[in-house]
Design a protein around this motif. Structure first.
Motif, PDB file in Angstrom:
ATOM      1  N   MET A   1      42.020  43.342  49.590  1.00  0.00           N
ATOM      2  CA  MET A   1      40.707  43.424  48.951  1.00  0.00           C
ATOM      3  C   MET A   1      40.327  42.061  48.363  1.00  0.00           C
ATOM      4  SD  MET A   1      39.658  46.564  49.310  1.00  0.00           S
ATOM      5  CE  MET A   1      38.448  46.856  48.009  1.00  0.00           C
ATOM      6  N   THR A   4      37.989  43.126  43.293  1.00  0.00           N
ATOM      7  CA  THR A   4      38.706  44.169  42.573  1.00  0.00           C
ATOM      8  C   THR A   4      37.802  44.779  41.507  1.00  0.00           C
ATOM      9  OG1 THR A   4      39.611  42.535  41.015  1.00  0.00           O
ATOM     10  CG2 THR A   4      40.938  43.079  42.946  1.00  0.00           C
ATOM     11  N   THR A   5      38.025  46.045  41.212  1.00  0.00           N
ATOM     12  CA  THR A   5      37.196  46.735  40.228  1.00  0.00           C
ATOM     13  C   THR A   5      38.070  47.494  39.238  1.00  0.00           C
ATOM     14  OG1 THR A   5      37.009  48.751  41.574  1.00  0.00           O
ATOM     15  CG2 THR A   5      35.335  47.030  41.913  1.00  0.00           C
ATOM     16  N   ASN A  17      37.712  37.911  44.068  1.00  0.00           N
ATOM     17  CA  ASN A  17      39.129  37.580  44.065  1.00  0.00           C
ATOM     18  C   ASN A  17      39.517  36.778  45.310  1.00  0.00           C
ATOM     19  OD1 ASN A  17      41.731  37.607  42.986  1.00  0.00           O
ATOM     20  ND2 ASN A  17      42.280  39.496  44.054  1.00  0.00           N
ATOM     21  N   GLU A  32      32.198  44.730  50.266  1.00  0.00           N
ATOM     22  CA  GLU A  32      32.883  45.288  49.104  1.00  0.00           C
ATOM     23  C   GLU A  32      31.979  45.298  47.868  1.00  0.00           C
ATOM     24  OE1 GLU A  32      36.746  43.489  48.554  1.00  0.00           O
ATOM     25  OE2 GLU A  32      37.168  43.604  50.714  1.00  0.00           O
ATOM     26  N   HIS A  54      37.709  35.285  39.945  1.00  0.00           N
ATOM     27  CA  HIS A  54      39.109  34.971  39.629  1.00  0.00           C
ATOM     28  C   HIS A  54      39.107  33.732  38.741  1.00  0.00           C
ATOM     29  CE1 HIS A  54      43.243  33.565  40.193  1.00  0.00           C
ATOM     30  NE2 HIS A  54      43.550  34.797  40.569  1.00  0.00           N
TER      31      HIS A  54
END
Length: 243
Positions: A1, A4-5, A17, A32, A54
């Motif tokens: 992925m 991210t969540t 990310n 996504e 990130h």
């Protein structure tokens, strides 16, 4: 992925990310992000959509390597329209939207941040609409969002110079709203939202007139027309050869 969540205390945290690419957007990220937006649209318990990158960067815009194969206007639109739609959906969310810039937010990254209601920025944060350096205009709807934040005069200057600005200048112009050095400081400042989602949605509609969304959508077509130009492809080759 590549995204991210997490959800806690009414805050839906979405993080880009891709640290090695400074969180650049490719087709996977577009997909996504669309899925994350769907979750935010569907979950009435979400009161804040919080977008970060990130640590070390927010978003370096579109991934030039990933989109290098897009040559024509029609091919470019396969990327521009879905991401443009993502930013429009972000603007329409029936919740507060916020982001944290703790590094570069350039090109499409500056557009993505501009679509949020509230921008937090650290002393290391910087942002710039550098699309012009690749002989392009904004394509995801960021120019309309920028004009709303800083006014037409400042927006045109930022777009026309393709400059990158530090946090103090971005706070001065109104592009950024508040200073924060880490996510914890942002979360402490994010006020709880007690207004129900349906009421928030009713506020969104008159505040964002339909013309605003048309202006955002038009940017994809305008950028696509420039995308297939020889000058754009020349500048992309020069950029890739410098890396």
């Amino acid at each position: 992925m590549k995204l991210t969540t997490g959800f806690a205390n009414g805050i839906f945290h979405v993080q880009l990310n891709r640290p090695e690419q400074k969180n650049a957007v490719d087709f996977d990220v577009i997909r996504e992000l669309s899925e994350a937006l769907y979750e935010a649209e569907s979950n009435q318990n979400i009161h804040t959509f919080f977008l970060t990158g990130h640590p070390g960067a927010f978003c370096s815009g579109g991934d030039v390597q990933a989109f290098h194969s897009l040559r024509t206007k029609e091919e470019a639109l396969t990327m521009l329209r879905p991401m443009n739609d993502n930013l429009i959906r972000l603007r329409k969310l029936p919740c507060v939207t916020a982001c944290f810039i703790d590094g570069p937010a350039v090109g499409g990254g500056a557009e993505l941040a501009a679509a949020c209601d509230r921008i937090y920025i650290s002393s290391k944060g910087k942002a710039g609409f550098i699309q012009g350096k690749l002989a392009l205009s904004t394509g995801w709807g960021g120019a309309a969002c920028l004009k709303e934040k800083v006014g037409a005069k400042h927006a045109f200057h930022m777009l026309a110079t393709a400059s990158v600005y530090g946090s103090d200048r971005l706070l001065e112009t109104g592009y950024a709203d508040a200073k924060a050095e880490n996510i914890e400081e942002v979360l402490a400042d994010l006020l709880p939202v007690t207004v129900p989602g349906e009421a928030l949605k009713s506020y969104r509609e008159p505040l964002d007139a339909s013309l605003f969304y048309k202006e955002m959508a038009f940017e994809a077509d305008r950028c696509a027309a420039l995308w297939e130009s020889d000058e754009h492809h020349k500048q992309v080759e020069l950029f890739l050869n410098r890396k």
